[in-house]
Design a protein around this motif. Structure first.
Motif, mmCIF file in Angstrom:
data_model
loop_
_atom_site.group_PDB
_atom_site.id
_atom_site.type_symbol
_atom_site.label_atom_id
_atom_site.label_comp_id
_atom_site.label_asym_id
_atom_site.label_seq_id
_atom_site.Cartn_x
_atom_site.Cartn_y
_atom_site.Cartn_z
ATOM 1 N N UNK A 137 -9.262 3.126 -18.842
ATOM 2 C CA UNK A 137 -8.214 2.692 -18.246
ATOM 3 C C UNK A 137 -7.362 3.615 -17.861
ATOM 4 N N UNK A 138 -6.996 4.539 -18.463
ATOM 5 C CA UNK A 138 -6.170 5.847 -17.871
ATOM 6 C C UNK A 138 -6.589 6.344 -16.585
ATOM 7 N N UNK A 139 -7.943 6.337 -16.419
ATOM 8 C CA UNK A 139 -8.641 6.884 -15.033
ATOM 9 C C UNK A 139 -8.114 5.688 -14.053
ATOM 10 N N UNK A 140 -8.329 4.299 -14.568
ATOM 11 C CA UNK A 140 -7.999 3.209 -13.701
ATOM 12 C C UNK A 140 -6.646 3.318 -12.749
ATOM 13 N N UNK A 141 -5.800 3.739 -13.787
ATOM 14 C CA UNK A 141 -4.231 3.815 -13.614
ATOM 15 C C UNK A 141 -3.905 4.869 -12.730
ATOM 16 N N UNK A 142 -4.630 5.915 -12.675
ATOM 17 C CA UNK A 142 -4.294 6.921 -11.907
ATOM 18 C C UNK A 142 -4.873 6.484 -10.305
ATOM 19 N N UNK A 143 -6.039 6.097 -10.373
ATOM 20 C CA UNK A 143 -6.666 5.405 -8.945
ATOM 21 C C UNK A 143 -5.755 4.436 -8.465
ATOM 22 N N UNK A 144 -5.259 3.646 -9.312
ATOM 23 C CA UNK A 144 -4.314 2.553 -8.853
ATOM 24 C C UNK A 144 -3.089 2.988 -8.366
ATOM 25 N N UNK A 145 -2.625 3.826 -9.016
ATOM 26 C CA UNK A 145 -1.235 4.481 -8.365
ATOM 27 C C UNK A 145 -1.351 5.084 -7.180
ATOM 28 N N UNK A 146 -2.623 5.855 -6.863
ATOM 29 C CA UNK A 146 -2.982 6.446 -5.586
ATOM 30 C C UNK A 146 -3.187 5.258 -4.377
ATOM 31 N N UNK A 147 -3.901 4.271 -4.733
ATOM 32 C CA UNK A 147 -4.108 2.922 -3.847
ATOM 33 C C UNK A 147 -2.879 2.225 -3.709
ATOM 34 N N UNK A 148 -2.090 1.925 -4.559
ATOM 35 C CA UNK A 148 -0.694 1.507 -4.162
ATOM 36 C C UNK A 148 0.065 2.365 -3.309
ATOM 37 N N UNK A 149 0.085 3.500 -3.258
ATOM 38 C CA UNK A 149 0.908 4.457 -2.556
ATOM 39 C C UNK A 149 0.070 4.798 -0.982
ATOM 40 N N UNK A 150 -1.142 4.241 -0.936
ATOM 41 C CA UNK A 150 -1.807 4.206 0.032
ATOM 42 C C UNK A 150 -2.544 5.788 0.583
ATOM 43 N N UNK A 151 -2.663 6.460 -0.589
ATOM 44 C CA UNK A 151 -3.348 7.617 -0.694
ATOM 45 C C UNK A 151 -4.721 7.843 -1.027
ATOM 46 N N UNK A 152 -5.588 6.782 -0.870
ATOM 47 C CA UNK A 152 -6.863 6.695 -1.549
ATOM 48 C C UNK A 152 -7.819 6.522 -0.173
ATOM 49 N N UNK A 153 -8.682 7.520 -0.039
ATOM 50 C CA UNK A 153 -9.571 7.540 1.252
ATOM 51 C C UNK A 153 -10.447 6.284 0.808
ATOM 52 N N UNK A 154 -10.806 5.493 2.203
ATOM 53 C CA UNK A 154 -11.892 4.422 1.953
ATOM 54 C C UNK A 154 -13.353 4.940 2.012
ATOM 55 N N UNK A 155 -14.004 4.908 0.746
ATOM 56 C CA UNK A 155 -15.383 5.617 0.745
ATOM 57 C C UNK A 155 -16.352 4.323 0.872
ATOM 58 N N UNK A 156 -15.906 3.158 1.210
ATOM 59 C CA UNK A 156 -16.776 1.907 1.344
ATOM 60 C C UNK A 156 -17.036 1.651 2.947
ATOM 61 N N UNK A 157 -16.461 2.433 3.815
ATOM 62 C CA UNK A 157 -16.538 2.188 5.200
ATOM 63 C C UNK A 157 -15.845 0.715 5.768
ATOM 64 N N UNK A 158 -14.913 0.265 5.049
ATOM 65 C CA UNK A 158 -14.171 -0.875 5.362
ATOM 66 C C UNK A 158 -14.652 -2.039 4.661
#
Length: 163
Positions: free
Chosen positions: A107-128
């Protein structure tokens, strides 16, 4: 007495007050992190990032179209009934989802990922991609005729947009 719930309205708090915006961003982060944990904690960081990308892609589709059936903000997309099974009250993960906190390493990892996603700082690794399923199940009806965009861990990702 029924427990009160917070619901996002049009994707933004009613006020532009900084405290309200900060509170709303914390809610988005928490709901997204719980979704990532509930859906992909066994897939590691990359698997949780991929699920976050699907959620972001759904929000982007809704923004482009003005609205979309699965919701138009992170909270609505995550909690749309029967879209992310961890939020289904009948799912065994639902009770765990409510109780997990940052003491849980996943969950700690999920929180870090979620923070990046909410800030739009997560690269799309799924090709849309807008959908995914576990590779252990037969191709679902909604994926018939669709070509996979990515396979990450034990999930297969698709972009499916109904016109």
């Amino acid at each position: 007495m029924k427990k009160p719930t917070l619901v996002a309205v049009d994707g933004k708090p009613a006020t532009e007050d900084k405290h309200a915006l900060d509170f709303y961003r914390e809610m988005e982060t928490d709901v997204l992190a719980r979704t990532l944990w509930g859906e992909a904690r066994g897939e590691g960081v990359r698997g949780m990032e991929a699920v976050a990308c699907v959620i972001q892609n759904r929000v982007h589709v809704a923004t482009e179209k003005g609205r979309y059936w699965w919701g138009h903000n992170i909270i609505q997309v995550c909690q749309k009934p029967y879209q992310f099974s961890c939020w289904n009250r009948s799912d065994p993960n639902f009770q765990k989802l409510q109780a997990v906190d940052a003491k849980d390493i996943h969950f700690a990892s999920a929180l870090r990922i979620a923070r990046r996603a909410v800030l739009e700082c997560l690269m799309d690794i799924t090709n849309g991609a807008t959908h995914y399923h576990a590779d252990s199940i037969e191709k679902p009806y909604w994926a018939k005729g669709a070509e996979p965009r990515a396979t990450i861990g034990k999930h297969i990702f698709y972009r499916i947009i109904e016109e």
